[in-house]
Design a protein around this motif. Sequence first.
Motif, PDB file in Angstrom:
ATOM      1  N   LYS A  18      45.066 -65.066 -68.822  1.00  0.00           N
ATOM      2  CA  LYS A  18      44.171 -64.546 -67.793  1.00  0.00           C
ATOM      3  C   LYS A  18      43.179 -63.533 -68.383  1.00  0.00           C
ATOM      4  O   LYS A  18      42.000 -63.528 -68.034  1.00  0.00           O
ATOM      5  N   ALA A  19      43.645 -62.687 -69.294  1.00  0.00           N
ATOM      6  CA  ALA A  19      42.782 -61.653 -69.881  1.00  0.00           C
ATOM      7  C   ALA A  19      41.675 -62.267 -70.727  1.00  0.00           C
ATOM      8  O   ALA A  19      40.528 -61.828 -70.667  1.00  0.00           O
ATOM      9  N   SER A  57      52.608 -53.464 -75.572  1.00  0.00           N
ATOM     10  CA  SER A  57      52.178 -52.118 -75.221  1.00  0.00           C
ATOM     11  C   SER A  57      52.095 -51.204 -76.435  1.00  0.00           C
ATOM     12  O   SER A  57      51.425 -50.177 -76.384  1.00  0.00           O
ATOM     13  N   TYR A  73      41.899 -54.471 -75.786  1.00  0.00           N
ATOM     14  CA  TYR A  73      43.244 -53.906 -75.651  1.00  0.00           C
ATOM     15  C   TYR A  73      43.791 -53.497 -77.016  1.00  0.00           C
ATOM     16  O   TYR A  73      44.343 -52.403 -77.171  1.00  0.00           O
ATOM     17  N   THR A 126      55.445 -63.922 -68.258  1.00  0.00           N
ATOM     18  CA  THR A 126      54.500 -62.872 -67.902  1.00  0.00           C
ATOM     19  C   THR A 126      53.503 -62.571 -69.021  1.00  0.00           C
ATOM     20  O   THR A 126      52.293 -62.491 -68.780  1.00  0.00           O
ATOM     21  N   LEU A 127      53.973 -62.399 -70.251  1.00  0.00           N
ATOM     22  CA  LEU A 127      53.077 -62.057 -71.355  1.00  0.00           C
ATOM     23  C   LEU A 127      52.085 -63.186 -71.637  1.00  0.00           C
ATOM     24  O   LEU A 127      50.888 -62.945 -71.791  1.00  0.00           O
ATOM     25  N   HIS A 128      52.591 -64.398 -71.678  1.00  0.00           N
ATOM     26  CA  HIS A 128      51.714 -65.556 -71.904  1.00  0.00           C
ATOM     27  C   HIS A 128      50.656 -65.640 -70.804  1.00  0.00           C
ATOM     28  O   HIS A 128      49.464 -65.812 -71.092  1.00  0.00           O
ATOM     29  N   ASN A 129      51.078 -65.509 -69.558  1.00  0.00           N
ATOM     30  CA  ASN A 129      50.141 -65.604 -68.429  1.00  0.00           C
ATOM     31  C   ASN A 129      49.115 -64.476 -68.462  1.00  0.00           C
ATOM     32  O   ASN A 129      47.932 -64.694 -68.177  1.00  0.00           O
ATOM     33  N   TRP A 130      49.552 -63.260 -68.804  1.00  0.00           N
ATOM     34  CA  TRP A 130      48.630 -62.127 -68.899  1.00  0.00           C
ATOM     35  C   TRP A 130      47.557 -62.401 -69.942  1.00  0.00           C
ATOM     36  O   TRP A 130      46.367 -62.176 -69.705  1.00  0.00           O
ATOM     37  N   ALA A 131      47.975 -62.883 -71.128  1.00  0.00           N
ATOM     38  CA  ALA A 131      47.024 -63.134 -72.208  1.00  0.00           C
ATOM     39  C   ALA A 131      46.040 -64.236 -71.827  1.00  0.00           C
ATOM     40  O   ALA A 131      44.837 -64.116 -72.093  1.00  0.00           O
TER      41      ALA A 131
END
Length: 185
Positions: free
Chosen positions: A153-154, A59, A162, A146-151
């Motif tokens: 998916k993004a 962030s 971002y 969470t961070l790995h999955n977000w990246a």
Amino acid sequence: MAKQFSGFEPEHECFVAEQHIFFVATAAPEGRVNLSPKGMDSLRVLGPNRLVWLNLTGSGNETAAHLRESPRMTVMWCSFTRRPLILRAYGAATAIHRDTPGWAELYAHFPDEIGARQIFDMTVDLVQTSCGYAVPFMDFREPRETLHNWAEKAGPDAIATYWAERNAVSIDGKPTGIPADLPVS
């Protein structure tokens, strides 16, 4: 009580490798001090006076901004299990961006992460241990994905956007040095 060393001793390196979290502190000459918790498989001790850590998309990007004005960095680990111990490494660091010479060599030390933003290369001039008697016992359950999955998916284009929108300047308006047109792969 506290003991000081000119670099990492083998037992310090073992302690670092056992920890699931570390903390990084930086400050520019003016503005806010930043203290960030870090996790995942993102830190390597490369010798008694050198450590590197992979900075993933987040962030904010305070560390990169601070290092452009002042290279000071402190990294801290503390044991939440077994014997009480706090370990700090003090020194100076530089930000290595994806388009900086040396990126590929340093990145090879880490698992591939789509959200890898910088690598911070720190020259350590002091290592200090202290008791940690007041640090509570806590159990590690599992890494947070969470961070790995977000990246994942993004995807690269959304991550680049971002970075341009959320990671180009610090909360104090200082530039982070992340190129706006840097390809993410």
